[in-house]
Design an enzyme around this catalytic site. Structure first.
Site, short mmCIF file in Angstrom:
data_model
loop_
_atom_site.label_atom_id
_atom_site.label_comp_id
_atom_site.label_asym_id
_atom_site.label_seq_id
_atom_site.Cartn_x
_atom_site.Cartn_y
_atom_site.Cartn_z
CD GLU A 266 -3.07 -0.95 2.21
OE1 GLU A 266 -2.86 -0.21 3.21
OE2 GLU A 266 -4.12 -1.59 2.06
CG HIS A 285 -6.53 0.38 4.20
ND1 HIS A 285 -5.42 -0.42 4.40
CD2 HIS A 285 -7.36 0.12 5.24
CE1 HIS A 285 -5.58 -1.11 5.52
NE2 HIS A 285 -6.75 -0.80 6.04
#
Length: 317
Positions: A266, A285
């Site tokens: 990420e 997210h």
């Protein structure tokens, strides 16, 4: 001695206020071990959001008395190393459950109604003049499906899974669940085996931590057990799903849609095919990113860290 509390990134003001009242607070504004190496040497507490805490970081932090995770999952923290070094780890299970549960319903509805494709078509001038928009939507293959009357399969029945179950029942869905640790299901949820859940569910939503047992739980074999019109929602961890197998199933018409809020690494690379597939709803997210949940997580992690710091000094919390 005033404890030194190191945060990789800021948390909500409600939690920061508690930390400032308890010790000397430093925000590194960094998550990489190299940048954190210096501040870690003198830190009594470390608070992270979703970034990793490695064995090397823990070993270098010779004064560290507690690690706090601003969130529910602790899979990014080397728990074995923490236990070996006698460093407790606290997290915030349940603090973001309501926020994530709402987001799961949003994601399922978004997929079921083909909302991203419809909005993109409208903004792109795809619909012709001289024809009603409802008729054009049907002609473009953008007709959606309702969730009412359909079956939701929850893999994992913790706080988030139970919150999703309540909301899904409110929409008129039948809810089934699979959880290796649950023998008594939430009200209105029927416990089934994983094979039965994959076969019966119209929507499958994942709510398990990433462990050796759950890594690639949804792989090519699991996807073949789902019906071709199934929708899959992943707000858990990226590694619980074999992304390549999901993309292959979407392209082959063996999966109708995939909503994904978690990635590895990420952020994902800009050319990650999940970000560009027409039947994928990809988000950064953000399932827990509401002011309400951020306040709750910040307060929970601050209190947990402070409790351990005070205990290590022999003072009352």
């Amino acid at each position: 001695m005033t404890p030194k509390i190191l945060l990789t990134e800021p948390i909500a003001a409600a939690g920061m206020e508690l930390l400032h009242a308890a010790g000397e607070v430093h925000v590194a504004h960094a998550t990489d071990p190299e940048t954190l190496a210096g501040p870690l040497v003198t830190a009594d507490a470390l608070i992270v959001r979703s970034s990793a805490v490695t064995a090397g970081m823990l070993k270098a932090a010779r004064r560290l008395k507690v690690v706090g995770r601003h969130g529910a999952g602790v899979d990014g923290i080397d728990l074995a190393a923490a236990e070996r070094l006698g460093i407790p780890v606290v997290s915030t299970p349940g603090a973001n459950a309501e926020s994530v549960a709402e987001f799961v319903v949003l994601a399922a509805l978004t997929l079921a109604r083909q909302a991203p494709a419809a909005a993109s078509s409208l903004a792109g001038g795809v619909f012709p003049a001289g024809r009603s928009l409802p008729s054009a939507v049907v002609a473009a293959g953008l007709t959606g499906t309702m969730l009412a009357g359909r079956t939701l399969g929850l893999i994992g029945l913790g706080a988030i899974g139970r919150g999703v179950a309540i909301r899904a029942q409110g929409l008129g869905m039948t809810v089934i669940g699979y959880d290796v640790a649950t023998t008594t299901p939430p009200p209105g949820v029927r416990l089934v085996g994983l094979e039965d859940l994959l076969r019966e569910a119209d929507v499958v939503s994942l709510h398990v931590p990433q462990t050796p047992q759950t890594t690639e739980l949804i792989d090519a074999a699991a996807l073949t057990r789902m019906r071709p019109d199934t929708l899959l929602v992943n707000t858990a961890r990226a590694g619980v799903v074999d992304s390549a197998a999901v993309l292959a199933a979407l392209d082959a018409g063996r999966l109708r849609g995939y909503a994904v809020d978690v990635f590895a690494p990420e952020p994902p690379a800009p050319d990650d095919p999940l970000l560009h597939h027409p039947r994928v709803f990809a988000t950064p997210h953000m399932a827990a990113m509401t002011y309400d949940a951020l306040d709750a997580m910040a307060v929970a992690v601050a209190r947990g860290v402070i409790e351990h710091l005070q205990a290590s000094e022999g003072t009352e919390p």
